[in-house]
Design a protein around this motif. Structure first.
Motif, PDB file in Angstrom:
ATOM      1  N   ALA A   4     -60.776  32.023 103.419  1.00  0.00           N
ATOM      2  CA  ALA A   4     -60.026  32.032 104.677  1.00  0.00           C
ATOM      3  C   ALA A   4     -60.504  30.943 105.627  1.00  0.00           C
ATOM      4  N   VAL A   5     -61.767  30.563 105.524  1.00  0.00           N
ATOM      5  CA  VAL A   5     -62.321  29.504 106.376  1.00  0.00           C
ATOM      6  C   VAL A   5     -62.083  28.131 105.765  1.00  0.00           C
ATOM      7  N   ALA A   6     -62.299  28.017 104.461  1.00  0.00           N
ATOM      8  CA  ALA A   6     -62.287  26.709 103.812  1.00  0.00           C
ATOM      9  C   ALA A   6     -60.879  26.199 103.517  1.00  0.00           C
ATOM     10  N   LEU A   7     -59.932  27.078 103.175  1.00  0.00           N
ATOM     11  CA  LEU A   7     -58.606  26.613 102.769  1.00  0.00           C
ATOM     12  C   LEU A   7     -57.872  25.864 103.880  1.00  0.00           C
ATOM     13  N   PRO A   8     -57.860  26.350 105.131  1.00  0.00           N
ATOM     14  CA  PRO A   8     -57.179  25.566 106.176  1.00  0.00           C
ATOM     15  C   PRO A   8     -57.800  24.183 106.369  1.00  0.00           C
ATOM     16  N   ARG A   9     -59.133  24.094 106.282  1.00  0.00           N
ATOM     17  CA  ARG A   9     -59.783  22.788 106.419  1.00  0.00           C
ATOM     18  C   ARG A   9     -59.408  21.887 105.244  1.00  0.00           C
ATOM     19  N   PHE A  10     -59.377  22.462 104.039  1.00  0.00           N
ATOM     20  CA  PHE A  10     -58.986  21.664 102.886  1.00  0.00           C
ATOM     21  C   PHE A  10     -57.526  21.239 102.990  1.00  0.00           C
ATOM     22  N   SER A  11     -56.678  22.104 103.515  1.00  0.00           N
ATOM     23  CA  SER A  11     -55.257  21.781 103.621  1.00  0.00           C
ATOM     24  C   SER A  11     -55.041  20.544 104.491  1.00  0.00           C
ATOM     25  N   ARG A  12     -55.797  20.432 105.573  1.00  0.00           N
ATOM     26  CA  ARG A  12     -55.684  19.239 106.419  1.00  0.00           C
ATOM     27  C   ARG A  12     -56.170  18.000 105.669  1.00  0.00           C
ATOM     28  N   LEU A  13     -57.283  18.155 104.938  1.00  0.00           N
ATOM     29  CA  LEU A  13     -57.787  17.043 104.127  1.00  0.00           C
ATOM     30  C   LEU A  13     -56.772  16.640 103.063  1.00  0.00           C
ATOM     31  N   ALA A  14     -56.176  17.628 102.402  1.00  0.00           N
ATOM     32  CA  ALA A  14     -55.221  17.351 101.332  1.00  0.00           C
ATOM     33  C   ALA A  14     -53.980  16.637 101.858  1.00  0.00           C
ATOM     34  N   THR A  15     -53.541  16.980 103.058  1.00  0.00           N
ATOM     35  CA  THR A  15     -52.369  16.322 103.640  1.00  0.00           C
ATOM     36  C   THR A  15     -52.635  14.837 103.852  1.00  0.00           C
ATOM     37  N   VAL A  16     -53.814  14.523 104.386  1.00  0.00           N
ATOM     38  CA  VAL A  16     -54.189  13.113 104.577  1.00  0.00           C
ATOM     39  C   VAL A  16     -54.285  12.401 103.229  1.00  0.00           C
ATOM     40  N   CYS A  17     -54.946  13.056 102.265  1.00  0.00           N
ATOM     41  CA  CYS A  17     -55.117  12.452 100.940  1.00  0.00           C
ATOM     42  C   CYS A  17     -53.780  12.209 100.259  1.00  0.00           C
ATOM     43  N   LEU A  18     -52.839  13.147 100.392  1.00  0.00           N
ATOM     44  CA  LEU A  18     -51.513  12.978  99.800  1.00  0.00           C
ATOM     45  C   LEU A  18     -50.830  11.746 100.353  1.00  0.00           C
ATOM     46  N   GLY A  19     -50.873  11.578 101.669  1.00  0.00           N
ATOM     47  CA  GLY A  19     -50.253  10.408 102.275  1.00  0.00           C
ATOM     48  C   GLY A  19     -50.895   9.114 101.809  1.00  0.00           C
ATOM     49  N   VAL A  20     -52.228   9.100 101.737  1.00  0.00           N
ATOM     50  CA  VAL A  20     -52.935   7.884 101.313  1.00  0.00           C
ATOM     51  C   VAL A  20     -52.641   7.576  99.853  1.00  0.00           C
ATOM     52  N   VAL A  21     -52.686   8.608  98.988  1.00  0.00           N
ATOM     53  CA  VAL A  21     -52.427   8.397  97.558  1.00  0.00           C
ATOM     54  C   VAL A  21     -51.013   7.869  97.335  1.00  0.00           C
TER      55      VAL A  21
END
Length: 348
Positions: free
Chosen positions: A238-255
């Motif tokens: 519950a703590v880590a997934l929202p933080r990862f989701s923000r990271l994943a959104t940035v990574c998706l755009g960069v990739v």
């Protein structure tokens, strides 16, 4: 009264035991991607020219896929404690211990895959030879930039292995940022020896490729570590997934952006192959399209996870997160397999 024999119940996985499904899914999909890529790039041997042995031809992309997946696992396990924030739940201690062990194992596999790739590339450099000697390896490293890069990769991965072993003994006294940093630095040497190094816009192409690889590894590795290690720990998830989701959104755009720019640049600088027909008629273009389709599928699955599943995870509810994540990781693994072949496929 006669006592009935006790019936043993099947053992169930403990809440802290790692999940193997994500690992199996990624590895299987990546190997499938390698096989598909090899099928697309098979060429007819030219009479009179020494050919690379089949074992070397197949072994090189397989070793590269293993190298990439080990990098994903090592970086993903290393950043998992960072996703938990400054005040992780008390129940996360066991998960972090497993993550440190995961870093150590993955870094060791990463180093071995880099050294195996070095031997295979040296054999490819000297087709027709029965065995690769130490002098052949030294000559290859001295002559070819890719040989030097693989040695640097092996060095950084062994450094990460040492830091992970220290963290297993000393815990949080070894900063997680240091362990993750060693893995991220190990990602930098290889891209400069690929297609980008031959580009007319080499400096920009290499920067884009570095961003592409770092973002893809952090995205895939973070998701894999969350599902394999933290999926049964609802407080940590519950703590880590929202933080990862923000990271994943940035990574998706960069990739997506860097992959598009690098792919277009390869066609723009080619003297004879144009973008539109070449995207469908060349092996390079077909592999690039395969990666693009896989990226679109991953983006759709990630969007569903963020908007439909994550609210339930934050509320500590049971969701289908693990199932969707395994499918997402499978598509990512397929993309890694295609990329392993693409990195060695010329645009012709």
């Amino acid at each position: 009264m006669r006592r009935l024999p006790s019936v043993s119940r099947p053992a169930t996985a403990s809440p802290s035991s790692p999940r193997l499904a994500p690992v199996i899914a990624v590895v299987t999909a990546a190997l499938s991607g390698v096989l598909v890529g090899l099928a697309l790039t098979t060429t007819t041997p030219v009479v009179g020219i020494a050919q690379v042995d089949t074992a070397v031809r197949v072994g090189l992309p397989v070793a590269r896929a293993v190298l990439d997946l080990a990098a994903v696992a090592a970086v993903g396990c290393a950043i998992l404690p960072l996703l938990a924030g400054d005040r992780p739940p008390g129940s996360a201690a066991t998960v972090f211990a497993q993550a440190r062990l995961g870093v150590a194992i993955s870094a060791l596999v990463w180093a071995l895959a880099a050294l195996s790739s070095l031997v295979l590339q040296a054999a490819e450099y000297r087709p027709g030879t029965d065995a690769v000697s130490l002098s052949d390896l030294r000559s290859y490293v001295e002559t070819v930039m890719a040989g030097k890069a693989l040695l640097v990769v092996a060095g950084f991965t062994l450094l990460q292995l040492g830091l992970a072993l220290a963290a297993m003994r000393l815990g949080r006294r070894v900063p997680a940022e240091l362990v993750a940093g060693a893995g991220l630095f190990a990602l930098f040497p290889l891209p400069v020896t690929g297609h980008a190094g031959d580009s007319h816009f080499a400096e920009y192409a290499m920067l884009l490729l570095e961003l592409h690889i770092v973002s893809a590894v952090a995205w895939t590795g973070g998701l894999g570590a969350l599902i394999a290690l933290a999926a049964r720990n609802r407080s940590l998830l519950a703590v880590a997934l929202p933080r990862f989701s923000r990271l994943a959104t940035v990574c998706l755009g960069v990739v997506a952006a860097t992959g598009l720019l690098n792919g277009v640049a390869e066609f723009v600088q080619h003297p004879t192959v144009e973008l539109w027909p070449g995207l469908f008629t060349t092996s390079y273009g077909q592999l690039l399209l395969g990666k693009a389709v896989a990226l679109g599928g991953v983006a759709a699955l990630g969007g569903y996870t963020r908007w439909k599943l994550m609210p339930g995870v934050v509320r500590h509810r049971r969701t289908a997160l693990a199932t969707f994540a395994v499918v997402e990781l499978s598509v990512m693994g397929l993309a890694y397999g295609l990329a392993a072949v693409l990195s060695r496929t010329p645009l012709v």
